[in-house]
Design a protein around this motif. Structure first.
Motif, PDB file in Angstrom:
ATOM      1  N   LEU A 297     -26.292 -35.915  93.027  1.00  0.00           N
ATOM      2  CA  LEU A 297     -25.576 -35.294  94.130  1.00  0.00           C
ATOM      3  C   LEU A 297     -24.268 -34.682  93.630  1.00  0.00           C
ATOM      4  N   THR A 298     -23.584 -35.401  92.735  1.00  0.00           N
ATOM      5  CA  THR A 298     -22.337 -34.867  92.191  1.00  0.00           C
ATOM      6  C   THR A 298     -22.579 -33.566  91.449  1.00  0.00           C
ATOM      7  N   ARG A 299     -23.664 -33.498  90.652  1.00  0.00           N
ATOM      8  CA  ARG A 299     -23.979 -32.265  89.920  1.00  0.00           C
ATOM      9  C   ARG A 299     -24.265 -31.110  90.875  1.00  0.00           C
ATOM     10  N   LEU A 300     -24.865 -31.430  92.029  1.00  0.00           N
ATOM     11  CA  LEU A 300     -25.127 -30.387  93.026  1.00  0.00           C
ATOM     12  C   LEU A 300     -23.822 -29.800  93.555  1.00  0.00           C
ATOM     13  N   LEU A 301     -22.770 -30.596  93.554  1.00  0.00           N
ATOM     14  CA  LEU A 301     -21.485 -30.172  94.121  1.00  0.00           C
ATOM     15  C   LEU A 301     -20.569 -29.500  93.102  1.00  0.00           C
ATOM     16  N   THR A 302     -21.088 -29.133  91.935  1.00  0.00           N
ATOM     17  CA  THR A 302     -20.244 -28.552  90.889  1.00  0.00           C
ATOM     18  C   THR A 302     -20.088 -27.037  91.018  1.00  0.00           C
ATOM     19  N   THR A 303     -20.445 -26.469  92.156  1.00  0.00           N
ATOM     20  CA  THR A 303     -20.102 -25.079  92.464  1.00  0.00           C
ATOM     21  C   THR A 303     -19.206 -25.077  93.700  1.00  0.00           C
ATOM     22  N   PRO A 304     -18.229 -24.176  93.763  1.00  0.00           N
ATOM     23  CA  PRO A 304     -17.354 -24.138  94.944  1.00  0.00           C
ATOM     24  C   PRO A 304     -18.120 -23.966  96.243  1.00  0.00           C
ATOM     25  N   LEU A 305     -19.233 -23.200  96.204  1.00  0.00           N
ATOM     26  CA  LEU A 305     -20.017 -22.984  97.423  1.00  0.00           C
ATOM     27  C   LEU A 305     -20.544 -24.301  97.968  1.00  0.00           C
ATOM     28  N   MET A 306     -21.280 -25.064  97.146  1.00  0.00           N
ATOM     29  CA  MET A 306     -21.909 -26.284  97.639  1.00  0.00           C
ATOM     30  C   MET A 306     -20.881 -27.358  97.942  1.00  0.00           C
ATOM     31  N   LEU A 307     -19.784 -27.383  97.193  1.00  0.00           N
ATOM     32  CA  LEU A 307     -18.737 -28.350  97.492  1.00  0.00           C
ATOM     33  C   LEU A 307     -18.124 -28.058  98.855  1.00  0.00           C
ATOM     34  N   GLY A 308     -17.883 -26.782  99.146  1.00  0.00           N
ATOM     35  CA  GLY A 308     -17.336 -26.404 100.449  1.00  0.00           C
ATOM     36  C   GLY A 308     -18.323 -26.642 101.578  1.00  0.00           C
ATOM     37  N   ILE A 309     -19.604 -26.309 101.351  1.00  0.00           N
ATOM     38  CA  ILE A 309     -20.640 -26.537 102.373  1.00  0.00           C
ATOM     39  C   ILE A 309     -20.763 -28.026 102.683  1.00  0.00           C
ATOM     40  N   ALA A 310     -20.824 -28.855 101.638  1.00  0.00           N
ATOM     41  CA  ALA A 310     -20.977 -30.303 101.847  1.00  0.00           C
ATOM     42  C   ALA A 310     -19.745 -30.891 102.527  1.00  0.00           C
TER      43      ALA A 310
END
Length: 503
Positions: free
Chosen positions: A311-324
């Motif tokens: 899950l952390t690796r999924l959040l390593t782009t600004p887009l997915m971090l902001g969406i999550a």
């Protein structure tokens, strides 16, 4: 030579044969045929050589345009680029996650005919933290390829580059105007006419002014989304860009092109640009630091990410971090669903984001404003919208282009748009766009297709202004120039995958 052949043909028709002809080829029928064919071949070759020479001798001069008109066109273009792309850049929804992204030099990703492998910097050399994209752009001679993963921030970087070039052009009268163009609108045309047409269609620049601005080096091109071109035309698009920048084209034109790394590396050819840069993913410690700084609001997401490295690796782009961060704001760890492949995990985040944005309370002056549409209704409409856009290989819908959308729509698109109606059952009988084009002398075919298409457009409920406004307010759609797009291509792709599950 043609006159001589006509003379010989006239003599032969009269039963006469010039003595010179007899002396050269004889008077037997076979010899006459061979002699006539040889003379005709010589004539054709001579005419072709002259034609080719005349083509190479043509040097197209820049259009003659009054300096005052050209200056007005430049200023108007600069104003429209600022209004459409950079005026509200600091208020974009996806800029809520303001984390400095790393940039890495990638010289081996471009085909520079002047480069030497012994002199090229090693691929993977990082730029100092905080390096601006304009600095990289100027370092590479105003010709740059920008690569990165989906959601890495390529478009944001391209817009920030456009903003800095706009600011410079506003203070320096001789500086080129940066023109932000979406390659998803390219349909296989030669690059120069396409750029001129886009200047007229998107920025309302007169044709003579567009040609003059381009031919005189008064425009820099910012081309976003090479990966969003029809996949069957990727190679052709690269060839067109390279031809545009060749010695016979516009070799001094400033240009920046963005593309997803995976799609670009799959191409059989490379762009002939001076340099390339790759937008790096966020380091894992930076992701955890962001979640920690968010406090109790993201307690559930922080706990889930700490226990799940995937899950952390999924959040390593600004887009997915902001969406999550939006999707899982104020929820506990048990509500942060994450399992399956990377694509399935991204889909779960988008599903949570979609429901959150539709149902969240929008308070106005202390009074609660309920959502005008249900989750199911919005999801169904956006899914159909994403599916139809994917059939056109489009990421933006322009209201001014609906006529083209109608006349060129595949039969399957019309059938989908008219689903559940009598015309929907008749859609398979609608002639294809290619058939209409090949039968231009049958105007009734084009008229029949246009009538059916116009009815189809009226049934596209996701194009209604009130629905578009609602989805833009809820950050599910966004204004892209004078068109409408999903918040990101990965969100559009996720919705396309849901299409088969519609009732």
């Amino acid at each position: 030579m043609i006159a001589a052949l006509l003379f010989v043909a006239a003599e032969l028709a009269a039963g006469l044969l010039p003595e010179l002809f007899k002396a050269a080829f004889g008077d037997k029928p076979r010899q006459l045929i061979l002699g006539t064919a040889a003379a005709l071949a010589v004539a054709v070759i001579a005419i072709y050589i002259r034609f080719r020479r005349s083509r190479t001798d043509i040097v197209e001069e820049p259009p003659d345009i009054a300096p005052e008109k050209l200056e007005r066109a430049r200023n108007a273009l600069l104003h429209r680029v600022h209004q459409m792309w950079t005026r509200d850049l600091d208020h974009r929804w996806d800029d809520t996650v303001r984390i400095e992204l790393g940039l890495e030099d990638s010289p081996m990703e471009v085909d520079d005919p002047w480069a030497s492998t012994r002199l090229t910097t090693q691929s993977g050399s990082p730029f100092p933290q905080g390096t601006r994209m304009r600095t990289v752009y100027e370092r590479h001679g105003l010709q740059l390829l920008v690569l990165g993963a989906p959601g890495a921030g390529k478009t944001v970087h391209m817009l920030e580059l456009t903003q800095e070039l706009v600011d410079h052009a506003m203070t320096e009268a001789t500086a080129p105007v940066p023109v932000f163009l979406l390659l998803t609108n390219w349909r296989g045309e030669p690059m120069e006419p396409w750029v001129e047409e886009e200047l007229g269609r998107r920025y309302r620049v007169p044709a003579d002014a567009a040609k003059a601005l381009l031919s005189r080096g008064m425009i820099d091109l910012v081309l976003d989304g090479l990966d969003e071109v029809d996949p069957s035309r990727h190679k052709e698009c690269v060839a067109e860009i390279n031809g545009f920048l060749s010695a016979d084209g516009h070799p001094q034109c400033g240009i920046a092109v963005s593309c997803r790394t995976t799609e670009y590396e799959a191409l059989p050819a490379r762009l002939s640009l001076s340099g390339a840069v790759t937008v790096q993913p966020l380091p894992v410690p930076v992701v955890h630091a962001f979640l920690n700084d968010a406090g109790s609001r993201l307690h559930g997401l922080r706990a889930a990410a700490a226990a799940d490295p995937e899950l952390t690796r999924l959040l390593t782009t600004p887009l997915m971090l902001g969406i999550a961060a939006v999707a899982y704001s104020g929820v506990d760890e048990s509500s942060v669903y994450s399992f399956g492949t990377s694509e399935e995990r991204r889909g779960l985040v988008y599903e949570a984001f979609l429901e959150k944005m539709i149902t969240r309370d929008r308070t106005l002056r202390g009074q609660s404003v309920p959502a005008r549409y249900s989750v199911e209704e919005v999801t169904e409409r956006l899914t159909r919208m994403a599916y139809l856009m994917s059939m056109f290989h489009a990421t933006v819908i322009y209201p001014t282009d609906l006529a083209r959308l109608v006349t060129e729509a595949p039969t399957g698109v019309l059938r989908e748009a008219l689903r559940g109606t009598f015309l929907g059952r008749m859609a398979p009988l609608v002639p294809s766009h290619d058939r209409v084009a090949s039968m231009a002398d049958w105007p009734w075919l084009k008229g029949y297709r246009r009538v059916v298409g116009l009815v189809a457009v009226r049934r596209l409920d996701f194009l209604r202004p009130d629905f578009i406004d609602f989805c833009c307010e809820r950050a599910l759609l966004r204004r892209s120039g004078d068109g409408i797009a999903f918040i990101h291509k990965t969100f559009q792709d996720h919705l396309v995958g849901r299409y088969d599950h519609l009732p």
